[in-house]
Enzyme design. Structure first.
Site, PDB file in Angstrom:
ATOM      1  CD  GLU A 129      10.915 -10.387  -8.362  1.00  0.00           C
ATOM      2  OE1 GLU A 129      10.181 -10.192  -7.385  1.00  0.00           O
ATOM      3  OE2 GLU A 129      12.086  -9.993  -8.396  1.00  0.00           O
ATOM      4  CD  GLU A 164      18.366 -11.299  -7.501  1.00  0.00           C
ATOM      5  OE1 GLU A 164      17.860 -11.911  -6.559  1.00  0.00           O
ATOM      6  OE2 GLU A 164      17.893 -10.246  -7.950  1.00  0.00           O
ATOM      7  CD1 TRP A 173       0.320  -5.979  -3.197  1.00  0.00           C
ATOM      8  CD2 TRP A 173      -0.011  -6.730  -1.112  1.00  0.00           C
ATOM      9  NE1 TRP A 173       0.733  -7.283  -3.153  1.00  0.00           N
ATOM     10  CE2 TRP A 173       0.542  -7.769  -1.890  1.00  0.00           C
ATOM     11  CE3 TRP A 173      -0.312  -6.980   0.226  1.00  0.00           C
ATOM     12  CZ2 TRP A 173       0.818  -9.028  -1.374  1.00  0.00           C
ATOM     13  CZ3 TRP A 173      -0.044  -8.233   0.754  1.00  0.00           C
ATOM     14  CH2 TRP A 173       0.521  -9.240  -0.049  1.00  0.00           C
ATOM     15  CB  CYS A 194      -0.934   0.074   1.200  1.00  0.00           C
ATOM     16  SG  CYS A 194      -2.117  -1.265   1.257  1.00  0.00           S
ATOM     17  CE  LYS A 208      14.927  -9.669  -9.563  1.00  0.00           C
ATOM     18  NZ  LYS A 208      15.516  -9.070  -8.394  1.00  0.00           N
ATOM     19  NE  ARG A 214       4.666   2.023  -0.177  1.00  0.00           N
ATOM     20  CZ  ARG A 214       5.709   1.816   0.602  1.00  0.00           C
ATOM     21  NH1 ARG A 214       6.911   2.075   0.146  1.00  0.00           N
ATOM     22  NH2 ARG A 214       5.562   1.352   1.814  1.00  0.00           N
ATOM     23  CG  HIS A 220      22.586 -34.644  -4.379  1.00  0.00           C
ATOM     24  ND1 HIS A 220      23.046 -35.834  -3.851  1.00  0.00           N
ATOM     25  CD2 HIS A 220      23.679 -33.914  -4.696  1.00  0.00           C
ATOM     26  CE1 HIS A 220      24.377 -35.813  -3.823  1.00  0.00           C
ATOM     27  NE2 HIS A 220      24.780 -34.653  -4.340  1.00  0.00           N
ATOM     28  CE  LYS A 275      11.843  -1.616  -5.262  1.00  0.00           C
ATOM     29  NZ  LYS A 275      12.579  -2.646  -5.984  1.00  0.00           N
ATOM     30  CG  ASN A 324       1.275   0.806   4.283  1.00  0.00           C
ATOM     31  OD1 ASN A 324       0.978  -0.379   4.156  1.00  0.00           O
ATOM     32  ND2 ASN A 324       2.504   1.269   4.138  1.00  0.00           N
ATOM     33  N   GLY A 325      -0.969  -0.889   6.476  1.00  0.00           N
ATOM     34  CA  GLY A 325      -0.662  -1.697   7.656  1.00  0.00           C
ATOM     35  C   GLY A 325      -1.773  -2.679   7.948  1.00  0.00           C
TER      36      GLY A 325
HETATM   37  O1  M6R Z   1      13.446  -3.901   0.524  1.00  0.00           O
HETATM   38  P1  M6R Z   1      14.079  -5.226   0.739  1.00  0.00           P
HETATM   39  O2  M6R Z   1      15.398  -5.360   0.098  1.00  0.00           O
HETATM   40  O3  M6R Z   1      14.120  -5.624   2.184  1.00  0.00           O
HETATM   41  O4  M6R Z   1      13.100  -6.263   0.018  1.00  0.00           O
HETATM   42  C1  M6R Z   1      13.300  -7.641   0.128  1.00  0.00           C
HETATM   43  C2  M6R Z   1      12.468  -8.379  -0.873  1.00  0.00           C
HETATM   44  O5  M6R Z   1      11.105  -8.167  -0.636  1.00  0.00           O
HETATM   45  C3  M6R Z   1      12.797  -7.977  -2.309  1.00  0.00           C
HETATM   46  O6  M6R Z   1      14.146  -8.144  -2.586  1.00  0.00           O
HETATM   47  C4  M6R Z   1      11.969  -8.828  -3.298  1.00  0.00           C
HETATM   48  O7  M6R Z   1      12.374 -10.153  -3.259  1.00  0.00           O
HETATM   49  C5  M6R Z   1      12.080  -8.234  -4.709  1.00  0.00           C
HETATM   50  N1  M6R Z   1      10.803  -8.316  -5.353  1.00  0.00           N
HETATM   51  C6  M6R Z   1      13.075  -8.932  -5.555  1.00  0.00           C
HETATM   52  O8  M6R Z   1      13.137  -8.476  -6.859  1.00  0.00           O
END
Ligand code: M6R
Length: 604
Positions: free
Chosen positions: A483, A476, A75, A2, A480, A27, A499, A599, A99-100
């Site tokens: 997502e 990573e 969100w 949010c 990427k 967000r 394994h 985010k 937000n929360g």
């Molecule tokens: O703001 P932060 O680095 O703590 O966020 C952590 C994760 O939520 C963030 O890296 C998330 O995995 C991203 N969507 C990755 O691209």
């Protein structure tokens, strides 16, 4: 999770609220809305399900009456993404955005229903609107009614609140999730993140958890939610150096694309002034002695992958370290000896689990260090020392340039903590990395990736495998990829494939192999041969991959320049980011706002 935006000042508020919400859209993008004063002095609310663009259409040419106004992007947590559940929520003269999460929502809802309140939505937020309205009817005093109502509430909240009887006034409250105040000339902004108002002011005050702000145009007073009104004081702003250009796409199609190509600048800005003759990270000096007795990284998502790389850097400098996923760490017994270092890494500096893990560590007597990209973030305030990555605001939900800057800072940290004179080779490699990455990014044209992108688009499963430094890079790459493409993808240590994961390999499966860690290349090649023997297609990414090995252990390759490993890591990361980006675009996905994600994960 949010985004909130609020304004108090002489401008017509709706255009700036809508553009602020667009900048906060990373967000959450389930629904959005605004509340503002109309020409008759009444509060109007406009809401829409879906993205801000839908709200923007509804707002049309409306400008709203100068004074206070609020907006929100959601969100969804409590209740579906419908117009009814969209914020702002209004009860009588009170309108608010939140937000929360309100943890005792059910109890409060039942109590309010018993008092005759009729609910219009399934959200926990609506409870707050009714509570404040009831208190306002009793006291007739806006700020006091907010305080009294919040005394009944358990949970986390950032709020922006309007009252019909006070058309210039905006009340902002922070109990947990981030809330920032932008202080302009005769006007003020509140928002969940700085880019929302960066075009208007760089003077920023970050509300502390537990604070309430009374805002009337440029006049702002801040106090404790739980203290009497005598404790009001004027907030002291800090100047943010971010360029408003960062919050614009410019000529790029997406923020993610722009941010991948800003990787070299992110490295340069992060390293600037942090390497002085024979010393790295001078700001760390008061935090000595080095090396620490024990060092544990805590982080989530991409930041966790950066931490995994960090462990390799630390170990290469002879510093033992451990890496923990913050959401797991915080609920396990903490067995670290007092004085241990716990290092939280978070781009946003607001990830609830990372902050929770650090709080636990602090209470257990550990020293806490933060690595964050956002000045004024909770991580910066709540750690003993916080090192800022200077990647600039990252708007795309998928983290790219922030990851690069975290990795650079971790390299630097490993050199600083070793306590020894930095190894010339590593230091030089790091100093040259921004330029090397810049040169490399210039060659990363889209045609060069066309064949690989087409192959990946047609693959029903994509696996990422690597050893040593290439293992965190594989994790990573897979994160990427999944997502933003929504395609199944996972990262593995190369040696683990046989394994279990190798059972997935068949024609139609592509294995992406980052290969910058030259120490383990021969072993990785054996793993890749095993993939090919089972019908898998191997896309290798690395330097010096001989053409005559095509068809033996790889099928296609993306060449990286011949550079020292510490520079190669950034180049491989950029390729993995760009591949995911290109495939997602080819699939027609919304890369900057992938489904179900937000985010900043400010709730557990
Ligand atoms: O703001 P932060 O680095 O703590 O966020 C952590 C994760 O939520 C963030 O890296 C998330 O995995 C991203 N969507 C990755 O691209």
């Amino acid at each position: 999770m949010c985004g909130i935006m609020g304004y108090s000042g002489p401008r017509p508020p709706l255009p700036l609220l809508v553009s602020g919400l667009e900048r906060l859209e990373y967000r959450g993008y389930d629904s959005s809305g605004v509340a503002f004063f109309n020409a008759t002095g009444a509060i109007d609310v406009l809401r829409a399900a879906g993205k801000v663009s839908v709200l923007k259409e509804r707002v049309g040419s409306l400008e709203g009456h100068p004074g206070a106004a609020i907006g929100h992007i959601r969100w969804a947590t409590h209740g579906a993404a419908t117009v009814e559940n969209a914020h702002p929520h209004k009860s009588g003269p009170i309108a608010l955005v939140h937000n929360g999460i309100i943890e005792n929502e059910q109890i409060l809802r039942e109590r309010l229903k018993a008092e005759g309140v009729l609910f219009q939505s399934e959200t926990d937020t609506e409870v707050l609107a009714h509570l404040i309205r009831l208190e306002y009817e009793r006291s007739g005093e806006f700020a006091e009614s907010v305080r009294r109502a919040l005394a009944l509430v358990e949970g986390s909240y950032a709020l922006a609140i309007l009252c019909q009887d006070e058309p210039a006034d905006l009340i902002a409250v922070r109990q947990g999730p981030p809330l920032l105040l932008g202080m302009g000339e005769g006007e003020s902004f509140v928002a969940s993140d700085i880019p929302a108002f960066l075009h208007f002011t760089r003077q920023v005050y970050a509300f502390r958890s537990g604070e309430i702000g009374l805002i009337r145009h440029g006049d702002v007073r801040v106090g404790e939610i739980s203290s009497p009104s005598s404790s009001w004081k004027s907030p002291v702003a800090q100047t943010i150096s971010w360029d408003p250009f960062f919050a614009e796409k410019g000529t790029y199609r997406h923020f993610m694309e722009k941010e991948i190509f800003e990787g070299s600048r992110a490295l340069m800005d992060t390293l600037a002034d942090r390497i002085v003759p024979w010393k790295t990270l001078p700001e760390l000096a008061p935090f000595g002695p080095f090396p620490p007795p024990s060092l544990t990284f805590v982080a989530c998502g991409t930041s966790w992958h950066a931490a995994l790389l960090g462990r390799y850097f630390m170990e290469s400098m002879g510093i033992p370290s451990a890496v923990e996923i913050a959401s797991e760490f915080r609920y396990r017994p903490l067995l670290l000896p007092g004085g241990s270092w716990v290092v939280g890494i978070s781009q946003s500096g607001e990830t609830a689990d990372t902050l929770g893990a650090l709080e636990l560590a602090r209470k257990a007597g550990c020293r806490t260090l933060g690595i964050s990209n956002v000045p004024g973030s909770s991580l910066e305030r709540e750690t003993d020392l916080c090192l800022l990555t200077h990647a600039g605001p990252e708007i795309g939900v998928a983290s790219t340039k922030a990851f690069q800057s975290q990795v650079a800072l971790l390299m630097l940290l490993s050199l600083a903590l070793s306590g020894a004179e930095p190894e010339t080779e590593k230091l030089e490699s790091l100093i040259r990395s921004p330029h090397r990455l810049e040169m490399f990014l210039e060659t990363m044209s889209s045609e060069r990736f066309d064949q690989a992108v087409e192959r990946l688009r047609q693959s029903h499963l994509v696996m990422f495998a690597g050893r040593g430094l290439d293992y965190p890079l594989s994790l990573e790459g897979a994160l990427k990829f999944k997502e933003i493409t929504y395609r199944p993808a996972d990262g593995y240590p190369g040696g683990e494939l046989k394994h279990g994961p190798i059972a997935l390999v068949e024609p139609g499966v592509t294995v992406i192999a980052p290969m910058v860690d030259s120490n383990l290349r021969q072993k990785e090649i054996s793993n890749l041969r095993e993939i090919r023997a089972r019908g898998g297609y191997v896309l290798a990414i690395g330097p010096s991959i001989p053409e005559n090995q095509r068809g033996i252990w790889y099928d296609d390759r993306i060449d990286l320049p011949e550079v020292p490993v510490w520079s190669g890591v950034f180049q491989a990361a950029a390729v993995l980011q760009y591949l995911a980006y290109r495939v997602a675009v080819a699939l027609g996905n919304d890369v900057d706002q992938p489904r179900n994600l937000a985010k900043s994960v400010t709730v557990e």
